[in-house]
Motif scaffolding. Structure first.
Motif, PDB file in Angstrom:
ATOM      1  N   ARG A 185      25.956 -18.212 -31.386  1.00  0.00           N
ATOM      2  CA  ARG A 185      25.978 -18.900 -29.933  1.00  0.00           C
ATOM      3  C   ARG A 185      24.407 -19.113 -29.469  1.00  0.00           C
ATOM      4  O   ARG A 185      23.973 -20.452 -28.974  1.00  0.00           O
ATOM      5  CB  ARG A 185      26.679 -18.111 -29.302  1.00  0.00           C
ATOM      6  N   ARG A 187      33.257 -13.506 -22.860  1.00  0.00           N
ATOM      7  CA  ARG A 187      31.724 -13.117 -23.271  1.00  0.00           C
ATOM      8  C   ARG A 187      31.629 -12.349 -24.324  1.00  0.00           C
ATOM      9  O   ARG A 187      32.219 -11.503 -24.910  1.00  0.00           O
ATOM     10  CB  ARG A 187      31.321 -12.378 -21.905  1.00  0.00           C
ATOM     11  N   ASP A 188      30.423 -12.734 -25.271  1.00  0.00           N
ATOM     12  CA  ASP A 188      30.240 -11.891 -26.204  1.00  0.00           C
ATOM     13  C   ASP A 188      29.000 -10.935 -25.992  1.00  0.00           C
ATOM     14  O   ASP A 188      28.520 -10.143 -26.757  1.00  0.00           O
ATOM     15  CB  ASP A 188      29.773 -12.748 -27.560  1.00  0.00           C
ATOM     16  N   ILE A 189      28.429 -11.086 -24.759  1.00  0.00           N
ATOM     17  CA  ILE A 189      27.312 -10.292 -24.299  1.00  0.00           C
ATOM     18  C   ILE A 189      27.964  -9.545 -22.887  1.00  0.00           C
ATOM     19  O   ILE A 189      28.200 -10.564 -22.098  1.00  0.00           O
ATOM     20  CB  ILE A 189      25.824 -11.036 -24.024  1.00  0.00           C
ATOM     21  N   ILE A 204      19.816  -8.553 -28.517  1.00  0.00           N
ATOM     22  CA  ILE A 204      21.094  -8.416 -28.486  1.00  0.00           C
ATOM     23  C   ILE A 204      21.367  -7.062 -29.539  1.00  0.00           C
ATOM     24  O   ILE A 204      20.937  -7.176 -30.704  1.00  0.00           O
ATOM     25  CB  ILE A 204      22.073  -9.396 -28.775  1.00  0.00           C
ATOM     26  N   THR A 248      26.661  -6.093 -27.153  1.00  0.00           N
ATOM     27  CA  THR A 248      27.431  -7.137 -27.953  1.00  0.00           C
ATOM     28  C   THR A 248      28.494  -6.178 -28.807  1.00  0.00           C
ATOM     29  O   THR A 248      28.061  -5.220 -29.357  1.00  0.00           O
ATOM     30  CB  THR A 248      27.060  -8.339 -28.574  1.00  0.00           C
ATOM     31  N   ALA A 290      27.193 -13.812 -31.440  1.00  0.00           N
ATOM     32  CA  ALA A 290      26.304 -13.777 -30.646  1.00  0.00           C
ATOM     33  C   ALA A 290      25.003 -14.533 -31.087  1.00  0.00           C
ATOM     34  O   ALA A 290      24.494 -15.453 -30.377  1.00  0.00           O
ATOM     35  CB  ALA A 290      25.653 -12.282 -29.840  1.00  0.00           C
ATOM     36  N   ASP A 291      24.604 -14.018 -32.375  1.00  0.00           N
ATOM     37  CA  ASP A 291      23.386 -14.999 -32.830  1.00  0.00           C
ATOM     38  C   ASP A 291      23.767 -16.259 -32.900  1.00  0.00           C
ATOM     39  O   ASP A 291      22.997 -17.218 -32.742  1.00  0.00           O
ATOM     40  CB  ASP A 291      23.040 -14.228 -34.075  1.00  0.00           C
ATOM     41  N   MET A 335      22.253 -17.094 -21.914  1.00  0.00           N
ATOM     42  CA  MET A 335      22.746 -16.022 -22.708  1.00  0.00           C
ATOM     43  C   MET A 335      23.835 -15.278 -22.142  1.00  0.00           C
ATOM     44  O   MET A 335      24.705 -14.789 -22.947  1.00  0.00           O
ATOM     45  CB  MET A 335      21.325 -14.993 -22.652  1.00  0.00           C
ATOM     46  N   GLN A 348      24.268  -4.242 -31.069  1.00  0.00           N
ATOM     47  CA  GLN A 348      25.770  -3.851 -31.475  1.00  0.00           C
ATOM     48  C   GLN A 348      25.769  -2.390 -32.012  1.00  0.00           C
ATOM     49  O   GLN A 348      25.084  -2.154 -33.281  1.00  0.00           O
ATOM     50  CB  GLN A 348      26.409  -4.727 -32.257  1.00  0.00           C
TER      51      GLN A 348
END
Length: 290
Positions: free
Chosen positions: A106, A2-4, A152, A97, A103-104, A198, A154
């Protein structure tokens, strides 16, 4: 992979930051010092002084942001004043994230319109002196998120944000475990499916509530027609909206006494208790032991 991962931070927006600070201090939260924002309006654009400042209730992983418009004449690249013009309260949901760019990519690949990766800075004091907090954010197009401002985020300098001296709270708070949102009946399926995409997870059910689990927190979504069952008597500021958050505390009884001794009424909910959005500047607060 998972990236989130879960909740990065949740934001309560106001034009009365002094009043918001007083309320959350009375609930037993320790707040970080007030800090002005430097914001970038477009990908690759250098941050500039903006119209907002914040104080935060920090838990080491996630945090509650008390976000105030403190200079109406300053630049507003993130359109915060327009959001406040609609209504103030629980307006921001930012998921966590470690790689905003991935994430962006994806999310845009899944058909979501985003801002691209934006830069954020704010100067703060640390035990070692003045430092600059740096972060990256991806905003989901607000036209596709009627429930609130969704993004999202970071951390690039997490250690400057979650300083040990601000992590102890008189009410025993130690984290955020859930967000509850209300969805207009006609928007419910689209909102649920968007978060499922998401988070890369399939929604479950708990009574009338759709539940989506991330690695460290969960999102809960209820139809507006069922909201009274979950949030009896609570205000509805829009047809779809962010309604409440769940704060994890060490000891529910101690937390409840702290809140009530600060002058705010509570009501029992399951094994915990609830503070109405009417008393918490537009954000319902569930307090629970886990």
């Amino acid at each position: 992979m998972r990236d989130i991962h879960g909740i990065h931070h949740l934001g309560i927006l106001t034009r009365d930051l002094d009043g918001l600070e007083r309320a959350y201090t009375s609930f037993g939260f320790t707040l970080s010092p007030r800090s002005r924002h430097l914001l970038g309006g477009r990908p690759g654009e250098a941050p500039v002084p903006g119209c907002t400042a914040n104080r935060c209730a920090l838990f080491g992983g996630s945090y509650i942001e008390l976000l105030g418009i403190v200079d109406e004449s300053a630049p507003d690249p993130w359109r915060t004043k327009a959001m406040a013009d609609e209504y103030e309260g629980f307006r921001l949901l930012n998921l966590d994230t470690d790689d905003a760019e991935a994430a962006d990519r994806r999310l845009t690949g899944a058909g979501l319109r985003t801002s691209g990766v934006l830069e954020l800075e704010r100067d703060i004091d640390t035990a070692q002196g003045a430092r600059t907090v740096r972060a990256r954010a991806v905003h989901i197009d607000p036209r596709s998120t009627p429930e609130g401002s969704v993004g999202i985020a970071q951390h690039l300098t997490r250690e400057y944000v979650h300083q040990p001296r601000y992590l102890g709270h008189p009410n025993g708070a130690r984290g955020l475990s859930a967000v509850l949102m209300v969805a207009d009946d006609d928007e419910f399926d689209a909102i649920r499916d968007r978060y499922a995409a998401m988070l890369r997870t399939a929604p479950g059910r708990r009574g009338p509530v759709a539940v989506l689990d991330a690695a460290t927190a969960r999102l809960e979504i209820v139809r507006a027609s069922d909201a009274e069952e979950v949030l009896p008597g609570e205000p509805a500021p829009a047809s779809s909206y962010l309604a409440a958050m769940t704060v994890v505390v060490d000891d529910v009884d101690h937390a409840r006494k702290t809140v009530e001794n600060g002058g705010t009424p509570t009501r029992t909910v399951g094994d915990g208790f609830f503070v109405s959005a009417r008393h918490a500047h537009g954000a319902g607060l569930f307090f629970a032991a886990d």
